[in-house]
Design a protein around this motif. Structure first.
Motif, PDB file in Angstrom:
ATOM      1  N   GLU A  37       1.047  -1.181  -0.322  1.00  0.00           N
ATOM      2  CA  GLU A  37       0.290   0.199   0.188  1.00  0.00           C
ATOM      3  C   GLU A  37       0.598   1.389   0.001  1.00  0.00           C
ATOM      4  O   GLU A  37       0.864   2.256  -0.950  1.00  0.00           O
ATOM      5  N   LEU A  38       1.867   1.397   0.670  1.00  0.00           N
ATOM      6  CA  LEU A  38       3.075   1.946   1.031  1.00  0.00           C
ATOM      7  C   LEU A  38       3.630   3.056  -0.832  1.00  0.00           C
ATOM      8  O   LEU A  38       3.295   3.908  -0.918  1.00  0.00           O
ATOM      9  N   ARG A  39       3.668   1.891  -0.967  1.00  0.00           N
ATOM     10  CA  ARG A  39       3.711   1.649  -2.220  1.00  0.00           C
ATOM     11  C   ARG A  39       3.637   2.677  -3.723  1.00  0.00           C
ATOM     12  O   ARG A  39       3.724   3.408  -4.067  1.00  0.00           O
ATOM     13  N   GLN A  40       2.602   1.998  -3.415  1.00  0.00           N
ATOM     14  CA  GLN A  40       1.687   2.296  -4.494  1.00  0.00           C
ATOM     15  C   GLN A  40       0.645   3.448  -4.477  1.00  0.00           C
ATOM     16  O   GLN A  40       0.639   4.100  -5.287  1.00  0.00           O
ATOM     17  N   THR A  41       0.987   4.618  -3.345  1.00  0.00           N
ATOM     18  CA  THR A  41       0.705   5.637  -3.251  1.00  0.00           C
ATOM     19  C   THR A  41       1.211   5.869  -2.215  1.00  0.00           C
ATOM     20  O   THR A  41       0.201   6.562  -0.830  1.00  0.00           O
ATOM     21  N   PRO A  42       2.511   6.804  -1.858  1.00  0.00           N
ATOM     22  CA  PRO A  42       3.576   6.846  -0.507  1.00  0.00           C
ATOM     23  C   PRO A  42       2.671   8.177  -0.265  1.00  0.00           C
ATOM     24  O   PRO A  42       3.189   8.658   0.611  1.00  0.00           O
ATOM     25  N   ASP A  43       2.306   9.000  -0.978  1.00  0.00           N
ATOM     26  CA  ASP A  43       2.493  10.439  -0.922  1.00  0.00           C
ATOM     27  C   ASP A  43       0.992  10.962   0.505  1.00  0.00           C
ATOM     28  O   ASP A  43       0.897  11.406   1.033  1.00  0.00           O
ATOM     29  N   GLU A 115       9.853   8.334   8.639  1.00  0.00           N
ATOM     30  CA  GLU A 115       9.091   9.130   8.745  1.00  0.00           C
ATOM     31  C   GLU A 115       8.483   9.778   6.958  1.00  0.00           C
ATOM     32  O   GLU A 115       9.436   9.582   7.026  1.00  0.00           O
ATOM     33  N   MET A 116       7.231   9.204   6.607  1.00  0.00           N
ATOM     34  CA  MET A 116       7.280   8.859   5.508  1.00  0.00           C
ATOM     35  C   MET A 116       7.472  11.040   5.432  1.00  0.00           C
ATOM     36  O   MET A 116       6.334  11.256   5.704  1.00  0.00           O
ATOM     37  N   LYS A 117       7.990  10.563   3.852  1.00  0.00           N
ATOM     38  CA  LYS A 117       7.800  12.433   3.454  1.00  0.00           C
ATOM     39  C   LYS A 117       7.204  12.213   2.019  1.00  0.00           C
ATOM     40  O   LYS A 117       8.023  13.230   1.610  1.00  0.00           O
ATOM     41  N   GLY A 118       6.607  10.833   0.588  1.00  0.00           N
ATOM     42  CA  GLY A 118       6.520  11.508  -0.080  1.00  0.00           C
ATOM     43  C   GLY A 118       7.585  10.015  -1.103  1.00  0.00           C
ATOM     44  O   GLY A 118       7.343   9.854  -0.867  1.00  0.00           O
ATOM     45  N   LYS A 119       8.250  10.837  -2.557  1.00  0.00           N
ATOM     46  CA  LYS A 119       8.012   9.890  -3.360  1.00  0.00           C
ATOM     47  C   LYS A 119       9.725  10.580  -4.544  1.00  0.00           C
ATOM     48  O   LYS A 119       9.098  11.778  -3.735  1.00  0.00           O
ATOM     49  N   LYS A 120       9.773   9.394  -4.597  1.00  0.00           N
ATOM     50  CA  LYS A 120      11.107   9.585  -5.394  1.00  0.00           C
ATOM     51  C   LYS A 120      11.251   9.434  -6.181  1.00  0.00           C
ATOM     52  O   LYS A 120      10.955   8.066  -6.453  1.00  0.00           O
ATOM     53  N   ASN A 121      11.031   9.679  -8.318  1.00  0.00           N
ATOM     54  CA  ASN A 121      11.670   9.033  -9.216  1.00  0.00           C
ATOM     55  C   ASN A 121      13.263   9.051  -9.432  1.00  0.00           C
ATOM     56  O   ASN A 121      13.199   9.755  -9.625  1.00  0.00           O
ATOM     57  N   MET A 122      13.318   7.777  -9.880  1.00  0.00           N
ATOM     58  CA  MET A 122      14.696   7.352 -10.625  1.00  0.00           C
ATOM     59  C   MET A 122      14.627   6.373 -11.876  1.00  0.00           C
ATOM     60  O   MET A 122      14.174   5.835 -12.084  1.00  0.00           O
ATOM     61  N   TYR A 129      10.676   4.158 -12.347  1.00  0.00           N
ATOM     62  CA  TYR A 129      10.913   3.951 -10.727  1.00  0.00           C
ATOM     63  C   TYR A 129      10.423   4.788  -9.733  1.00  0.00           C
ATOM     64  O   TYR A 129      11.514   5.531  -9.144  1.00  0.00           O
ATOM     65  N   THR A 130       9.338   3.848  -8.714  1.00  0.00           N
ATOM     66  CA  THR A 130       9.156   5.391  -8.253  1.00  0.00           C
ATOM     67  C   THR A 130       8.971   4.675  -6.656  1.00  0.00           C
ATOM     68  O   THR A 130       8.640   3.956  -6.019  1.00  0.00           O
ATOM     69  N   TYR A 131       9.759   5.564  -6.095  1.00  0.00           N
ATOM     70  CA  TYR A 131      10.364   4.761  -4.402  1.00  0.00           C
ATOM     71  C   TYR A 131       9.659   5.937  -3.129  1.00  0.00           C
ATOM     72  O   TYR A 131       9.844   6.760  -3.810  1.00  0.00           O
ATOM     73  N   PRO A 132       8.808   5.622  -2.306  1.00  0.00           N
ATOM     74  CA  PRO A 132       8.539   6.085  -1.411  1.00  0.00           C
ATOM     75  C   PRO A 132       9.581   6.833  -0.526  1.00  0.00           C
ATOM     76  O   PRO A 132      10.846   5.624  -0.368  1.00  0.00           O
ATOM     77  N   VAL A 133       9.644   7.726   0.618  1.00  0.00           N
ATOM     78  CA  VAL A 133      10.737   8.218   0.647  1.00  0.00           C
ATOM     79  C   VAL A 133      10.547   8.646   1.736  1.00  0.00           C
ATOM     80  O   VAL A 133       9.562   8.808   2.495  1.00  0.00           O
ATOM     81  N   LEU A 134      11.504   7.636   2.862  1.00  0.00           N
ATOM     82  CA  LEU A 134      11.390   7.559   4.300  1.00  0.00           C
ATOM     83  C   LEU A 134      12.236   8.454   5.164  1.00  0.00           C
ATOM     84  O   LEU A 134      13.659   8.561   4.206  1.00  0.00           O
ATOM     85  N   VAL A 135      12.663   9.626   6.061  1.00  0.00           N
ATOM     86  CA  VAL A 135      13.019  10.657   6.853  1.00  0.00           C
ATOM     87  C   VAL A 135      14.085   9.346   7.671  1.00  0.00           C
ATOM     88  O   VAL A 135      13.270   9.347   8.769  1.00  0.00           O
TER      89      VAL A 135
END
Length: 164
Positions: A37-43, A115-122, A129-135
């Motif tokens: 779920e997190l990977r599908q909609t990180p925002d 803490e989830m901060k959003g996503k990053k495409n690389m 690929y869309t990565y969920p981004v945690l701090v």
């Protein structure tokens, strides 16, 4: 003497079962949301804390700190990796401070609360690929001797004969 041995055994047992992440960090974790779920909609989950683990696939350092690219593996509620045969994907773990690439090197395992901060495409190869981004709030680098061991079964018949 018997009480001393019992006390020593109790301490060893309790430390062997201790979580790899502090109870303060674990208390922040939202356990209702799966990595899928997190990977599908990180925002959708910005601001929530997650307990994730996996294998380091890359590290980048800049003036803003460090980023780890991590291939996710399943964990139990204490942060111990339970299954290294499958991954739900990848995520980025950011740290405001420098993480030494010689220490946090490719192939090693980590457990992170962040803490989830959003996503990053690389790019991975030619694919975006869309990565969920945690701090990172807390990170644990697994020592080789702590890694999950594959279970083996041995059956013996007579002297010196083992069937596997």
């Amino acid at each position: 003497m018997r009480k001393l041995c019992l006390l020593a055994a109790t301490i060893l047992f309790l430390t062997g079962c201790a979580p790899v992440i502090s109870s303060q960090s674990l208390s922040l974790v939202d356990r209702e949301i799966s990595f899928a779920e997190l990977r599908q909609t990180p925002d959708r989950y910005i601001g929530k804390h997650f307990l994730l683990a996996g294998q380091i696939a890359g590290i980048w350092n800049s003036n803003e700190g460090s980023e780890l690219e991590i291939v996710q593996f399943a964990t139990d509620n204490r942060g111990e990796i339970t299954d290294m045969s499958r991954s739900g994907g990848r995520f980025i773990a950011r740290n405001a401070e420098f993480l030494e690439p010689a220490v946090y090197r490719n192939g090693l395992l980590v457990t992170v609360v962040g803490e989830m901060k959003g996503k990053k495409n690389m790019l991975i190869g030619d694919a975006t690929y869309t990565y969920p981004v945690l701090v990172i709030r807390e990170i644990y680098l697994w020592k080789p001797e702590e890694l999950p061991k594959p279970t083996t079964f041995q059956f013996g018949i007579g002297f010196g004969t083992i069937l596997r």
